[in-house]
Design a protein around this motif. Structure first.
Motif, PDB file in Angstrom:
ATOM      1  N   GLY A  79     129.052 -39.952  -4.745  1.00  0.00           N
ATOM      2  CA  GLY A  79     128.844 -38.511  -4.694  1.00  0.00           C
ATOM      3  C   GLY A  79     127.681 -38.130  -3.796  1.00  0.00           C
ATOM      4  O   GLY A  79     127.747 -37.147  -3.052  1.00  0.00           O
ATOM      5  N   THR A  96     124.727 -32.703  -4.793  1.00  0.00           N
ATOM      6  CA  THR A  96     123.922 -33.191  -3.675  1.00  0.00           C
ATOM      7  C   THR A  96     123.872 -32.161  -2.558  1.00  0.00           C
ATOM      8  O   THR A  96     122.811 -31.896  -1.981  1.00  0.00           O
ATOM      9  CB  THR A  96     124.489 -34.532  -3.136  1.00  0.00           C
ATOM     10  OG1 THR A  96     124.463 -35.497  -4.190  1.00  0.00           O
ATOM     11  CG2 THR A  96     123.692 -35.035  -1.944  1.00  0.00           C
ATOM     12  N   VAL A 112     132.635 -38.187  -8.785  1.00  0.00           N
ATOM     13  CA  VAL A 112     132.128 -38.256  -7.414  1.00  0.00           C
ATOM     14  C   VAL A 112     132.053 -36.846  -6.828  1.00  0.00           C
ATOM     15  O   VAL A 112     131.051 -36.456  -6.227  1.00  0.00           O
ATOM     16  CB  VAL A 112     133.020 -39.160  -6.530  1.00  0.00           C
ATOM     17  CG1 VAL A 112     132.655 -39.022  -5.058  1.00  0.00           C
ATOM     18  CG2 VAL A 112     132.905 -40.610  -6.959  1.00  0.00           C
ATOM     19  N   GLY A 113     133.107 -36.063  -7.012  1.00  0.00           N
ATOM     20  CA  GLY A 113     133.139 -34.698  -6.475  1.00  0.00           C
ATOM     21  C   GLY A 113     132.070 -33.803  -7.058  1.00  0.00           C
ATOM     22  O   GLY A 113     131.441 -33.014  -6.347  1.00  0.00           O
ATOM     23  N   TYR A 124     128.980 -34.115   3.803  1.00  0.00           N
ATOM     24  CA  TYR A 124     129.548 -32.768   3.768  1.00  0.00           C
ATOM     25  C   TYR A 124     128.485 -31.691   3.945  1.00  0.00           C
ATOM     26  O   TYR A 124     128.797 -30.594   4.417  1.00  0.00           O
ATOM     27  CB  TYR A 124     130.354 -32.542   2.492  1.00  0.00           C
ATOM     28  CG  TYR A 124     131.752 -33.091   2.605  1.00  0.00           C
ATOM     29  CD1 TYR A 124     132.741 -32.374   3.271  1.00  0.00           C
ATOM     30  CD2 TYR A 124     132.093 -34.320   2.064  1.00  0.00           C
ATOM     31  CE1 TYR A 124     134.021 -32.876   3.385  1.00  0.00           C
ATOM     32  CE2 TYR A 124     133.372 -34.830   2.176  1.00  0.00           C
ATOM     33  CZ  TYR A 124     134.339 -34.105   2.841  1.00  0.00           C
ATOM     34  OH  TYR A 124     135.610 -34.599   2.960  1.00  0.00           O
ATOM     35  N   THR A 125     127.247 -31.974   3.621  1.00  0.00           N
ATOM     36  CA  THR A 125     126.177 -31.018   3.896  1.00  0.00           C
ATOM     37  C   THR A 125     126.063 -30.806   5.398  1.00  0.00           C
ATOM     38  O   THR A 125     125.919 -29.673   5.864  1.00  0.00           O
ATOM     39  CB  THR A 125     124.834 -31.489   3.306  1.00  0.00           C
ATOM     40  OG1 THR A 125     124.969 -31.595   1.886  1.00  0.00           O
ATOM     41  CG2 THR A 125     123.709 -30.514   3.631  1.00  0.00           C
ATOM     42  N   THR A 161     135.248 -40.573   2.215  1.00  0.00           N
ATOM     43  CA  THR A 161     135.870 -40.118   0.972  1.00  0.00           C
ATOM     44  C   THR A 161     136.947 -41.102   0.523  1.00  0.00           C
ATOM     45  O   THR A 161     137.016 -41.452  -0.658  1.00  0.00           O
ATOM     46  CB  THR A 161     136.507 -38.712   1.154  1.00  0.00           C
ATOM     47  OG1 THR A 161     135.472 -37.792   1.494  1.00  0.00           O
ATOM     48  CG2 THR A 161     137.199 -38.264  -0.109  1.00  0.00           C
ATOM     49  N   LEU A 216     128.768 -38.770  -0.067  1.00  0.00           N
ATOM     50  CA  LEU A 216     129.662 -37.699   0.384  1.00  0.00           C
ATOM     51  C   LEU A 216     128.933 -36.368   0.475  1.00  0.00           C
ATOM     52  O   LEU A 216     129.189 -35.572   1.391  1.00  0.00           O
ATOM     53  CB  LEU A 216     130.867 -37.583  -0.544  1.00  0.00           C
ATOM     54  CG  LEU A 216     131.863 -38.737  -0.471  1.00  0.00           C
ATOM     55  CD1 LEU A 216     132.938 -38.576  -1.516  1.00  0.00           C
ATOM     56  CD2 LEU A 216     132.468 -38.822   0.919  1.00  0.00           C
ATOM     57  N   GLY A 217     128.027 -36.117  -0.443  1.00  0.00           N
ATOM     58  CA  GLY A 217     127.241 -34.887  -0.395  1.00  0.00           C
ATOM     59  C   GLY A 217     126.413 -34.790   0.878  1.00  0.00           C
ATOM     60  O   GLY A 217     126.322 -33.719   1.490  1.00  0.00           O
ATOM     61  N   SER A 244     136.350 -43.116  -2.967  1.00  0.00           N
ATOM     62  CA  SER A 244     137.213 -42.741  -4.090  1.00  0.00           C
ATOM     63  C   SER A 244     138.120 -43.864  -4.580  1.00  0.00           C
ATOM     64  O   SER A 244     138.705 -43.751  -5.655  1.00  0.00           O
ATOM     65  CB  SER A 244     138.056 -41.515  -3.714  1.00  0.00           C
ATOM     66  OG  SER A 244     138.920 -41.827  -2.646  1.00  0.00           O
ATOM     67  N   CYS A 290     133.633 -37.818   7.149  1.00  0.00           N
ATOM     68  CA  CYS A 290     133.784 -37.393   5.750  1.00  0.00           C
ATOM     69  C   CYS A 290     135.098 -37.882   5.148  1.00  0.00           C
ATOM     70  O   CYS A 290     135.118 -38.372   4.019  1.00  0.00           O
ATOM     71  CB  CYS A 290     133.702 -35.866   5.655  1.00  0.00           C
ATOM     72  SG  CYS A 290     132.051 -35.223   5.949  1.00  0.00           S
ATOM     73  N   GLN A 314     128.871 -34.875  -5.526  1.00  0.00           N
ATOM     74  CA  GLN A 314     128.890 -34.502  -4.112  1.00  0.00           C
ATOM     75  C   GLN A 314     128.439 -33.046  -3.975  1.00  0.00           C
ATOM     76  O   GLN A 314     127.578 -32.726  -3.156  1.00  0.00           O
ATOM     77  CB  GLN A 314     130.294 -34.660  -3.556  1.00  0.00           C
ATOM     78  CG  GLN A 314     130.484 -34.081  -2.166  1.00  0.00           C
ATOM     79  CD  GLN A 314     131.933 -34.077  -1.748  1.00  0.00           C
ATOM     80  OE1 GLN A 314     132.725 -34.894  -2.181  1.00  0.00           O
ATOM     81  NE2 GLN A 314     132.294 -33.143  -0.900  1.00  0.00           N
TER      82      GLN A 314
END
Length: 177
Positions: free
Chosen positions: A67, A154, A147-148, A74-75, A135, A70-71, A139, A131, A151
Motif C-alpha cells: 500500500g 499514503t 493494500v488499496g 500514485y501520488t 499494482t 503504490l501510494g 496484489s 503504477c 495506498q
C-alpha cells in the motif's frame, strides 16, 4: 456480485471519476493542488478505515508495504494530474486521464493537431505504466482491499506533507496552502 450489479458499479465509478475533474478544477481556484489531494485522500482513507476496520486489524506487513509503495507511485500520478488540470479544460483532462497509457499521445495529437510534448508522453506512459505494473506485482501476494486502503492513506499523508512544505508558495493569483 451479479453481472448487472457489477456493470452499474463500474458505470458509477466512471461517472464519479469523470465528474471529479470538474470539482477539482473548481477547487483549484481557492486551494493548492496538494491541499486538494490531501483532503481528498485523507477523507477517503478515514471512511474506508471505518467501513473496513476488521480488515485493517488483520493487516500484514506485506499488504502495508504494498500500500505504501503504490501510494508513493500514485501520488506522483495525482500530482501530475492536478497540476495539469490547472492548465487545460477539465473535460480534456478527464478524457486524457481515463485513456492514460496508450491513448494520451494519440489524443493530444488529435486535439491539439500537433505531436505531444515529450514530457506529456513520459508523464502519462511512465508513471501510469509503473503504477499498473507495480499494482499487479503487489496484489498477487496481498489482500487487495487492505493494500488499496493503505495506498489511499499514503497518498493523503504524502499530499498533506507536500502541501505543508509548499504552504507559502505563490501560484498565479492565489496563495496556495
Amino acid at each position: 456480485m451479479k453481472p448487472f450489479s457489477a456493470r452499474v458499479l463500474l458505470a458509477a465509478v466512471f461517472i464519479a471519476r469523470g465528474t471529479s475533474f470538474l470539482f477539482s478544477k473548481q477547487l483549484l481556484t481557492s486551494l493548492s493542488p496538494m491541499s486538494i489531494l490531501a483532503v481528498r485522500f485523507l477523507l477517503a482513507f478515514l471512511v474506508l478505515a471505518l467501513i473496513f476496520n476488521k480488515k485493517i486489524r488483520q493487516l500484514d506487513h506485506k499488504s502495508l508495504k504494498g500500500g505504501i509503495i503504490l501510494g508513493l507511485l500514485y501520488t506522483v500520478c495525482m500530482i501530475f494530474e492536478m497540476y495539469g488540470l490547472r492548465l487545460i479544460d477539465s473535460g480534456v483532462s478527464s478524457l486524457i486521464e481515463n485513456m492514460a497509457i496508450l491513448f494520451v499521445p494519440l489524443y493530444v495529437a488529435v486535439l491539439t493537431r500537433k505531436f505531444p510534448k515529450i514530457k506529456t508522453i513520459i508523464c502519462a506512459a511512465l508513471t501510469y505504466a509503473a503504477c499498473i505494473l507495480v499494482t499487479e506485482k503487489v496484489s498477487k501476494d496481498c489482500d487487495a482491499l487492505t493494500v488499496g486502503i493503505f495506498q489511499i492513506g499514503t497518498m493523503g499523508f504524502l499530499s498533506l506533507i507536500i502541501a505543508l512544505i509548499t504552504k507559502h508558495k505563490h501560484y498565479g493569483n492565489h496563495f496556495c496552502a
